[in-house]
Design a protein around this motif. Structure first.
Motif, PDB file in Angstrom:
ATOM      1  N   GLY A   1       3.315  -5.322   9.362  1.00 38.44           N
ATOM      2  CA  GLY A   1       3.066  -4.751   8.038  1.00 38.44           C
ATOM      3  C   GLY A   1       4.307  -4.072   7.484  1.00 38.44           C
ATOM      4  O   GLY A   1       4.613  -4.169   6.288  1.00 38.44           O
TER       5      GLY A   1
ATOM      6  N   ARG B   1       6.466  -5.003   4.103  1.00 42.39           N
ATOM      7  CA  ARG B   1       6.784  -4.051   3.032  1.00 42.39           C
ATOM      8  C   ARG B   1       8.296  -4.020   2.749  1.00 42.39           C
ATOM      9  O   ARG B   1       8.716  -3.881   1.599  1.00 42.39           O
ATOM     10  CB  ARG B   1       6.269  -2.655   3.402  1.00 42.39           C
ATOM     11  CG  ARG B   1       4.769  -2.544   3.119  1.00 42.39           C
ATOM     12  CD  ARG B   1       4.276  -1.133   3.265  1.00 42.39           C
ATOM     13  NE  ARG B   1       4.017  -0.782   4.664  1.00 42.39           N
ATOM     14  CZ  ARG B   1       3.861   0.469   5.101  1.00 42.39           C
ATOM     15  NH1 ARG B   1       3.985   1.474   4.271  1.00 42.39           N
ATOM     16  NH2 ARG B   1       3.598   0.702   6.371  1.00 42.39           N
TER      17      ARG B   1
ATOM     18  N   THR C   1      -0.144 -11.613   3.256  1.00 44.48           N
ATOM     19  CA  THR C   1      -1.075 -11.006   4.220  1.00 44.48           C
ATOM     20  C   THR C   1      -1.417 -11.943   5.372  1.00 44.48           C
ATOM     21  O   THR C   1      -2.257 -11.608   6.203  1.00 44.48           O
ATOM     22  CB  THR C   1      -2.385 -10.612   3.507  1.00 44.48           C
ATOM     23  OG1 THR C   1      -2.993 -11.804   2.987  1.00 44.48           O
ATOM     24  CG2 THR C   1      -2.128  -9.646   2.372  1.00 44.48           C
TER      25      THR C   1
ATOM     26  N   GLU D   1      -7.107  -4.805   6.921  1.00 46.48           N
ATOM     27  CA  GLU D   1      -6.808  -3.482   6.368  1.00 46.48           C
ATOM     28  C   GLU D   1      -5.357  -3.393   5.891  1.00 46.48           C
ATOM     29  O   GLU D   1      -5.081  -2.942   4.768  1.00 46.48           O
ATOM     30  CB  GLU D   1      -7.069  -2.426   7.441  1.00 46.48           C
ATOM     31  CG  GLU D   1      -7.125  -1.018   6.903  1.00 46.48           C
ATOM     32  CD  GLU D   1      -7.410  -0.009   8.018  1.00 46.48           C
ATOM     33  OE1 GLU D   1      -6.999   1.144   7.881  1.00 46.48           O
ATOM     34  OE2 GLU D   1      -8.033  -0.407   9.036  1.00 46.48           O
ATOM     35  N   ARG D   2      -4.457  -3.851   6.736  1.00 40.70           N
ATOM     36  CA  ARG D   2      -3.033  -3.803   6.360  1.00 40.70           C
ATOM     37  C   ARG D   2      -2.723  -4.787   5.243  1.00 40.70           C
ATOM     38  O   ARG D   2      -1.899  -4.501   4.368  1.00 40.70           O
ATOM     39  CB  ARG D   2      -2.160  -4.114   7.581  1.00 40.70           C
ATOM     40  CG  ARG D   2      -2.175  -2.949   8.554  1.00 40.70           C
ATOM     41  CD  ARG D   2      -1.324  -3.175   9.752  1.00 40.70           C
ATOM     42  NE  ARG D   2      -1.485  -2.072  10.678  1.00 40.70           N
ATOM     43  CZ  ARG D   2      -0.922  -1.994  11.864  1.00 40.70           C
ATOM     44  NH1 ARG D   2      -0.167  -2.976  12.285  1.00 40.70           N
ATOM     45  NH2 ARG D   2      -1.108  -0.962  12.632  1.00 40.70           N
TER      46      ARG D   2
ATOM     47  N   ALA E   1      -3.714  -3.237   2.025  1.00 39.65           N
ATOM     48  CA  ALA E   1      -2.752  -2.194   1.627  1.00 39.65           C
ATOM     49  C   ALA E   1      -1.520  -2.818   0.982  1.00 39.65           C
ATOM     50  O   ALA E   1      -0.996  -2.303  -0.014  1.00 39.65           O
ATOM     51  CB  ALA E   1      -2.355  -1.374   2.856  1.00 39.65           C
ATOM     52  N   VAL E   2      -1.080  -3.944   1.540  1.00 35.82           N
ATOM     53  CA  VAL E   2       0.104  -4.612   0.983  1.00 35.82           C
ATOM     54  C   VAL E   2      -0.201  -5.148  -0.413  1.00 35.82           C
ATOM     55  O   VAL E   2       0.602  -4.988  -1.352  1.00 35.82           O
ATOM     56  CB  VAL E   2       0.584  -5.747   1.926  1.00 35.82           C
ATOM     57  CG1 VAL E   2       1.595  -6.658   1.223  1.00 35.82           C
ATOM     58  CG2 VAL E   2       1.200  -5.164   3.190  1.00 35.82           C
TER      59      VAL E   2
ATOM     60  N   GLU F   1      -2.465  -4.056  -2.523  1.00 37.42           N
ATOM     61  CA  GLU F   1      -2.570  -2.895  -3.415  1.00 37.42           C
ATOM     62  C   GLU F   1      -1.170  -2.420  -3.823  1.00 37.42           C
ATOM     63  O   GLU F   1      -0.935  -2.053  -4.969  1.00 37.42           O
ATOM     64  CB  GLU F   1      -3.317  -1.748  -2.716  1.00 37.42           C
ATOM     65  CG  GLU F   1      -4.826  -1.928  -2.683  1.00 37.42           C
ATOM     66  CD  GLU F   1      -5.417  -2.047  -4.078  1.00 37.42           C
ATOM     67  OE1 GLU F   1      -4.942  -1.395  -5.019  1.00 37.42           O
ATOM     68  OE2 GLU F   1      -6.378  -2.843  -4.238  1.00 37.42           O
ATOM     69  N   LEU F   2      -0.272  -2.434  -2.866  1.00 36.34           N
ATOM     70  CA  LEU F   2       1.110  -2.025  -3.138  1.00 36.34           C
ATOM     71  C   LEU F   2       1.750  -2.964  -4.168  1.00 36.34           C
ATOM     72  O   LEU F   2       2.429  -2.512  -5.105  1.00 36.34           O
ATOM     73  CB  LEU F   2       1.908  -2.037  -1.828  1.00 36.34           C
ATOM     74  CG  LEU F   2       3.380  -1.652  -1.912  1.00 36.34           C
ATOM     75  CD1 LEU F   2       3.529  -0.198  -2.361  1.00 36.34           C
ATOM     76  CD2 LEU F   2       4.053  -1.841  -0.554  1.00 36.34           C
TER      77      LEU F   2
ATOM     78  N   ARG G   1       0.362  -2.220  -7.558  1.00 40.61           N
ATOM     79  CA  ARG G   1       0.901  -0.953  -8.107  1.00 40.61           C
ATOM     80  C   ARG G   1       2.330  -1.141  -8.610  1.00 40.61           C
ATOM     81  O   ARG G   1       2.680  -0.730  -9.721  1.00 40.61           O
ATOM     82  CB  ARG G   1       0.849   0.117  -7.023  1.00 40.61           C
ATOM     83  CG  ARG G   1       1.438   1.461  -7.458  1.00 40.61           C
ATOM     84  CD  ARG G   1       1.131   2.567  -6.473  1.00 40.61           C
ATOM     85  NE  ARG G   1       1.716   2.382  -5.161  1.00 40.61           N
ATOM     86  CZ  ARG G   1       2.970   2.701  -4.844  1.00 40.61           C
ATOM     87  NH1 ARG G   1       3.773   3.187  -5.761  1.00 40.61           N
ATOM     88  NH2 ARG G   1       3.400   2.528  -3.619  1.00 40.61           N
TER      89      ARG G   1
ATOM     90  N   HIS H   1      -8.604 -10.380  -1.558  1.00 41.00           N
ATOM     91  CA  HIS H   1      -7.575  -9.607  -2.276  1.00 41.00           C
ATOM     92  C   HIS H   1      -7.606  -9.839  -3.785  1.00 41.00           C
ATOM     93  O   HIS H   1      -6.847  -9.206  -4.512  1.00 41.00           O
ATOM     94  CB  HIS H   1      -6.183  -9.988  -1.745  1.00 41.00           C
ATOM     95  CG  HIS H   1      -6.029  -9.748  -0.270  1.00 41.00           C
ATOM     96  ND1 HIS H   1      -6.429  -8.588   0.325  1.00 41.00           N
ATOM     97  CD2 HIS H   1      -5.541 -10.535   0.716  1.00 41.00           C
ATOM     98  CE1 HIS H   1      -6.188  -8.651   1.628  1.00 41.00           C
ATOM     99  NE2 HIS H   1      -5.658  -9.833   1.890  1.00 41.00           N
TER     100      HIS H   1
END
Lengths: 217, 361
Positions: A146, A150, A170, A176-177, A180-181, A183-184, A187, A205
C-alpha cells in the motif's frame, strides 16, 4: 485541464487478421473529475489507458491532452508531453529500487523540466499529502504494498499533471487498503483539478468515482 | 545522472567488482607500459638520442629489411652525403657489440665509434686514439671512472669521461673513435674498410634524399623510423604492445559484458522512466555517464597504483613511467571501455515504454 478521446479505434495484429481493442471510443474527462473505467479482462481498459498516455498511437481518432492534440506529434514531443502534463500510476508501482521514496518524486520532477532546487521540498509536500512523509527516506523494499502504491501515486502527481491515469491501483492490496488508495485518488483529483481516469476491476470502488465508463467484454 | 549516481551507490557490490577488474587491468596496462618504455630505452636510446634527423644505411640486398647489423657504409658514400646539397652534416657512426672488462669485472657493451670531434656524442673531442667515453651504466658495471684503464675486446683503452645513459640493443654504450671501433667490429666482407655502420645526417628542407640515396647506394630513413632496424626492438616492442592491446580489448569486453547484463536487468526501470517522460537520449547519457564514472575511477586508481609500483621498483628493472606514458594508455582504456559500454547500453533504445503497462498487449 482535460482529456479528450474522439472516435478512437485501436487494433492489434492477430495472425492474419487484426483484433480490435478499442472501437470508435469517445471519452471526455474534465478537470477535477474522477472517471472510473471498468470491464472484464481483455475489454480494452488498459489499451484505453495506453492510448490516453500517448504510449500507443491509435489507428484512427484523436487524443487531446490539456488542449494539446497529440495526433501527428513526434516521439520526442510525446515523451516531453508525458513528463510535463500526464501522470501515470502503474498497476505495479514499478518504483526504482535504488531510490528512496522522496527520490522517486525528485526524478519525476527532473523529467518534468523542474529545477532541482526546491524539488525535494515539493516532493516532501506530496509525500505528506499521501501520508508518507515519515517514510520519505525508505527504499521500495522497505515499504509495504500500500505504501508503494501511494508513492506511485505521489510520483504521478509530481509535475502537477493535467491528466492522471491510474491503472488498477488496488489489484495487489486488500480491500481496506485498496479503498483507502481509491479515496486518496478521489481526494487528490478534486484538490488538484486533474482529469483522472481510474482503470479498475473492483466495482466496490466505483462509488468514489464521479463517472463510470463500462467496457463490454 | 540522478538515477545513475544512486544506482552506483545502491548496487555498490556489483559496481565494485567490475571496478576492481578495471583497476587490475589498468594496473597491468600501467606496468606493461612502464616495462615497454624501459626496455625500449635500453634498446634504442643511443640511436634515438642522436642529434641527427636521418640515418643512411647501405641499401639492403633484395628482399631484406634495413638492419644496423648488416649495414656498412663506405668512404665514398660518406663523401657523397657530405657534399650533397641540403645536408648540413653527415657523420659516420660505427656500431659493434663486444665485451669490456676492468680488473675482475666485465660487461657486454655496445661500441659506438664516431669521428674525432664528432657532435654525435657529448665531449666528442675529448676522446679517440686509445680513450673512450663510457655511459654511466657501462662505467658502473665495469667499476671505472674518468682516467681509469679498461679493456675493450683485448685493446687497452682509458676512460676519457663518463656521460649520459645511452643504451643500444640492451647493452650500455661505450663511445670510441672510429679506429678503435674498427678494431673491435666484425669484418664487413667489403674490399675496403668501412667508414662506419651508418651515416647520421642532419638535413634541411632543400635536401634531395632520394636522389642522393640513388647516387650513393644507400637507403635513408628518419631517425625514429630507423629504430626498427635494431634487431630485437621490433619483435620485443611488438610483443609488449600486443599484450597491452589484448588488455585493452579484455577491459572493453568486461565492461561491455557487465553493462549488457546491467541493462537487461534494468529494462523494466528503463521502460518506466520512458513511460514517465524520460527521453531515450537522456537515459543513454545517464548510462554512459555511469560507465564513465566506473571506468575513470577504476583506471585512475589502477594507474596510480602502477605509478607507485614503478616508484618502488626504481632502477632495479628496466621500467620507465612518466605522466605521458601513463596518461595515453589510461585514456585508451577509458575510451575503449566507454565504447564497449555504449554498445551494451544501446539496448536502451529498444526498450518499449509500453511494457511498463504490463497488461497491454
Amino acid at each position: 485541464m482535460s482529456l479528450e478521446l474522439n472516435d478512437v479505434t485501436l487494433t492489434y495484429p492477430d495472425g492474419d487478421t487484426r483484433l480490435t481493442a478499442l472501437d470508435r471510443v469517445d471519452l471526455s474527462v474534465p478537470g477535477g473529475c474522477l472517471t472510473a473505467v471498468v470491464g472484464p479482462s481483455g475489454s480494452g481498459k488498459s489499451s484505453l489507458l495506453a492510448v490516453a498516455a500517448t504510449l500507443i498511437t491509435p489507428d484512427t481518432g484523436t487524443v487531446t491532452v490539456d488542449g494539446v492534440r497529440t495526433t501527428g506529434m513526434g516521439r520526442g514531443a510525446l515523451t516531453e508531453l508525458r513528463g510535463r502534463r500526464i501522470g501515470i500510476a502503474f498497476q505495479h508501482p514499478h518504483l526504482l529500487p535504488s531510490l528512496t521514496a522522496v527520490e522517486q518524486l525528485q526524478v519525476m520532477a527532473g523529467l518534468g523540466g523542474r529545477a532541482a532546487r526546491g524539488a525535494r521540498g515539493r516532493a516532501m509536500e506530496l509525500l505528506d499529502a499521501v501520508g508518507l512523509a515519515d517514510l520519505a527516506g525508505r527504499r521500495p523494499h522497505r515499504l509495504s504494498g500500500g505504501q508503494r502504491q501511494r508513492v506511485n501515486l505521489a510520483r504521478a502527481l509530481t509535475n502537477d499533471p493535467a491528466v492522471l491515469l491510474v491503472d488498477e491501483p488496488t489489484s495487489a492490496l486488500d480491500h481496506e487498503r485498496g479503498a483507502a488508495v481509491v479515496e486518496l485518488i478521489a481526494r487528490l483529483t478534486r484538490e488538484r483539478g486533474t482529469a483522472t481516469v481510474l482503470v479498475t476491476h473492483d466495482r466496490a470502488h466505483l462509488p468514489a468515482a464521479d463517472r463510470v465508463v463500462e467496457f463490454a467484454g | 545522472m540522478f538515477v545513475a549516481w544512486r544506482d552506483l551507490r545502491f548496487a555498490k557490490g556489483r559496481f565494485a567488482l567490475t571496478g576492481t577488474v578495471i583497476l587490475l587491468v589498468a594496473l597491468l596496462v600501467g606496468l606493461l607500459s612502464g616495462l615497454t618504455e624501459g626496455l625500449a630505452q635500453r634498446n634504442v636510446s643511443a640511436i634515438a638520442g642522436l642529434p641527427a634527423d636521418r640515418i643512411a644505411f647501405r641499401s639492403p640486398d633484395a628482399g631484406q629489411d634495413l638492419s644496423f647489423a648488416d649495414s656498412a657504409v663506405t668512404e665514398r658514400q660518406w663523401r657523397l652525403w657530405s657534399e650533397a646539397p641540403g645536408v648540413e652534416s653527415a657523420e659516420p657512426l660505427g656500431i659493434a657489440t663486444t665485451r669490456a672488462s676492468a680488473g675482475e669485472r666485465g660487461a657486454g657493451v655496445s661500441v659506438l665509434g664516431v669521428a674525432p670531434g664528432s657532435r654525435l656524442v657529448p665531449a666528442g673531442d675529448a676522446f679517440g686514439g686509445g680513450s673512450a667515453v663510457l655511459s654511466r651504466a657501462a662505467a658502473e658495471e665495469l667499476g671505472v671512472s674518468a682516467g681509469d684503464p679498461f679493456t675493450l675486446a683485448g685493446r687497452e683503452l682509458r676512460v676519457a669521461d663518463v656521460r649520459g645513459d645511452a643504451f643500444h640493443n640492451h647493452t650500455p654504450v661505450v663511445w670510441t673513435g672510429l679506429d678503435d671501433w674498427r678494431a673491435v667490429a666484425p669484418p664487413s666482407g667489403e674490399a675496403t674498410e668501412p667508414a662506419g655502420t651508418v651515416l647520421a645526417l642532419t638535413t634541411t628542407a632543400g635536401a634531395d634524399i632520394a636522389a642522393t640515396d640513388r647516387r650513393a647506394g644507400t637507403t635513408t630513413v628518419r631517425t625514429g623510423d630507423s629504430l626498427t632496424a635494431i634487431g630485437s626492438y621490433a619483435a620485443e616492442n611488438g610483443s609488449l604492445r600486443l599484450m597491452r592491446g589484448f588488455l585493452f580489448a579484455i577491459s572493453a569486453l568486461v565492461v561491455g559484458a557487465f553493462f549488457t547484463v546491467w541493462t537487461v536487468q534494468r529494462a523494466g526501470d528503463v521502460a518506466v522512466l520512458k513511460a514517465l517522460g524520460a527521453s531515450t537520449a537522456r537515459l543513454l547519457a545517464d548510462a554512459v555517464g555511469q560507465a564513465l564514472v566506473l571506468l575513470a575511477g577504476g583506471t585512475l586508481l589502477g594507474t596510480a597504483l602502477a605509478a607507485a609500483v614503478g616508484a618502488l621498483l626504481g632502477s632495479t628493472v628496466p621500467f620507465v613511467l612518466t605522466p605521458a606514458i601513463l596518461v595515453g594508455p589510461a585514456a585508451v582504456l577509458i575510451a575503449l571501455g566507454t565504447l564497449g559500454a555504449a554498445l551494451a547500453i544501446r539496448r536502451i533504445t529498444a526498450v518499449d515504454p509500453l511494457t511498463a503497462l504490463g497488461s497491454v498487449r
